[in-house]
Design an enzyme around this catalytic site. Sequence first.
Site, PDB file in Angstrom:
ATOM      1  N   GLU A  65       1.441  -0.636  -5.031  1.00  7.76           N
ATOM      2  CA  GLU A  65       0.545   0.475  -5.339  1.00  7.76           C
ATOM      3  C   GLU A  65       1.323   1.776  -5.278  1.00  7.76           C
ATOM      4  O   GLU A  65       1.715   2.224  -4.206  1.00  7.76           O
ATOM      5  CB  GLU A  65      -0.607   0.553  -4.342  1.00  7.76           C
ATOM      6  CG  GLU A  65      -1.601   1.627  -4.742  1.00  7.76           C
ATOM      7  CD  GLU A  65      -2.222   2.420  -3.593  1.00  7.76           C
ATOM      8  OE1 GLU A  65      -3.281   3.008  -3.810  1.00  7.76           O
ATOM      9  OE2 GLU A  65      -1.634   2.483  -2.500  1.00  7.76           O
TER      10      GLU A  65
ATOM     11  N   ASP B 199       0.808  -1.216   0.000  1.00  9.14           N
ATOM     12  CA  ASP B 199       0.000   0.000   0.000  1.00  9.14           C
ATOM     13  C   ASP B 199       0.852   1.282   0.000  1.00  9.14           C
ATOM     14  O   ASP B 199       1.865   1.368   0.697  1.00  9.14           O
ATOM     15  CB  ASP B 199      -0.852  -0.032   1.277  1.00  9.14           C
ATOM     16  CG  ASP B 199      -1.761   1.162   1.428  1.00  9.14           C
ATOM     17  OD1 ASP B 199      -2.748   1.223   0.683  1.00  9.14           O
ATOM     18  OD2 ASP B 199      -1.482   2.020   2.289  1.00  9.14           O
TER      19      ASP B 199
HETATM   20  C1  GLC Z   1      -3.831   3.498  -0.263  1.00  7.39           C
HETATM   21  C2  GLC Z   1      -5.147   2.756  -0.170  1.00  7.39           C
HETATM   22  C3  GLC Z   1      -6.196   3.686   0.354  1.00  7.39           C
HETATM   23  C4  GLC Z   1      -5.784   4.153   1.729  1.00  7.39           C
HETATM   24  C5  GLC Z   1      -4.389   4.782   1.703  1.00  7.39           C
HETATM   25  C6  GLC Z   1      -3.831   4.946   3.082  1.00  7.39           C
HETATM   26  O1  GLC Z   1      -3.851   4.476  -1.231  1.00  7.39           O
HETATM   27  O2  GLC Z   1      -5.482   2.192  -1.400  1.00  7.39           O
HETATM   28  O3  GLC Z   1      -7.462   3.087   0.393  1.00  7.39           O
HETATM   29  O4  GLC Z   1      -6.711   5.079   2.217  1.00  7.39           O
HETATM   30  O5  GLC Z   1      -3.480   4.003   0.992  1.00  7.39           O
HETATM   31  O6  GLC Z   1      -3.465   3.709   3.626  1.00  7.39           O
END
Ligand code: GLC
Length: 575
Positions: free
Chosen positions: A294, A221
């Site tokens: 991500e 993440d």
């Molecule tokens: C990422 C997740 C999102 C979350 C953020 C903080 O972007 O996909 O849903 O709010 O991280 O952890």
Amino acid sequence: MLTKSLTLCCLLALVLPTLAEVGWWRTAQFYQIYPRSFKDSDGDGVGDLNGITQQLAYLKEIGTTATWLSPIFTSPMADFGYDVADFYDIDPLFGNMEDFEKLLERAKQLDIKIILDFVPNHSSDECDWFIRSAAGEEEYKDFYVWHTGKVVNGIRQPPTNWISVFRGSQWTWHEGRQAYYLHQFLAKQPDLNYRNPKVVEAMKDVLRFWLRKGVYGFRIDAVPHVFEVAPDSNGDWPDEPRNEYVSDPEDYSYLDHIYTTNQPETIDLVYQFRQVIEEIDQELGGDDRVLLTEAYAPLDVLMQYYGNSTHNGSQIPFNFELLSNINFNSDAYHYSELLHNWLDNMPADKVANWVLGNHDQSRIGTRLGADRIDATNMLLLTLPGISVNYQGEEIGMEDVWISWEDTVDPQACQSNQQEFERLTRDPVRTPFQWSDEEFAGFTNGSSTWLPVSDKYKLVNVKRERGIALSHLNIYKQLRALRDEPTLKQGDVTVNAIGPNVLAFKRSLAGHKSYITVININDDVESVNLDSVFTELSSQLSYVVVNDKSARRKNDVTYANSVLLMPKEAIVLSTI
Ligand code: GLC
Ligand code: MG
């Protein structure tokens, strides 16, 4: 002679691991589950692990190779699980460790791999590590990023002007510790300090724990946020420059995040996480374990995530080119350019991946129009490499409008009634639509945590199973086509044929070629595929059609004059 060839076979088997072991992910179909909204087994209106276990057969039905679950760990749910209080346990809302083990077992029977969400950037403020850090315990005091702040005209101020992704300052004062702590997201999501080697080790241990339990990897993440710039010799950080085009000083885009995102150390950390994965591959053997990362980051940074000549990195740095850039009015040149961006910049020997949705982004049917859903699923499933699907996109779920009063997403709640619609992620997180029963078959309870779409009687798995050219059945046909050698291993040539038609050809020596042709807009088009592709047969056969097509599967057409209805999307093959 026989023994000799047997020995040779055995030797070959030893030195040549099967494709499934080393490369299962190279052509895989990944499916993202948002556990709160997939299937509720206990009637509390929130999805859970037993619900997922019950529905794994559905994932099999649509040909899923691996599924990644948004966070299921102990959490006060300030950001619906992206605020982890215990990295080693399951939140009771979702079940317990036994339920998770059952899920793993069922997944194994069905040959579906389970991938977990790993949130390295921050924990919850209710995490034991943070509580101890705030109390100044020696072992934990530098686990987070602390600073006593600045005093300007006798008034205490945060150490920098940095703004949180979810609005307002990235710094919150902690009375107990008498210092500010950093949080790139909510105040309830304090950032871990990656300049402390103990933190890096602690997080690697988390990876090891779940891998040994039997998961096949992680979606990592918010990677670009993990490091901030190193402090200077006084322990201070620089302010970030302004973006003049934004006037709201609380908004994240008010500043240019040159000191809080995409720091060079991040790349090395990804390589280190990959090392952990490989260490466990060695320890446990079996099929490869994978990292999906991500990162909304510039392409050249993303390409480094893949690795370099000395280090392996993330096998799947999410490709958000389409997701971030395509809009309702994009023409075929724009689509083509975005596909090329990834294909042409990817290091040799790496595998492309295609992501069209997730729990943070408006759904395809809403963003591009419901009549483009099959077309985008065709892109996702006939381009080379890995497809990553967000739950519900395969049946064409659309965003659900939710009033300010009913909004629960912190990203929206931190704003106001005027801004929330631009920020809220609730509309894409509504319960999955299984059937036309009450609450779309998501729960037996009497309410759901977010409202069910009022389109559920038309858009649901049960109904779409029975309609030949439903989104679901087209998705399944495309999925089945991916077993063809050409789609697995073939090259790709991408072309825009004028502003309205996108076409790409997949080809592999000795096998049929497949051509995906998409009419993005509402004019009837006639295209000459020979003008952009070589080595086509003069006639082509229809392999997949959508419900806009006047043609049927197995019909034939001349390659030099393919007639396309408005929004028609098809896959053709050479004969
Ligand atoms: C990422 C997740 C999102 C979350 C953020 C903080 O972007 O996909 O849903 O709010 O991280 O952890
Ligand atoms: Mg439940």
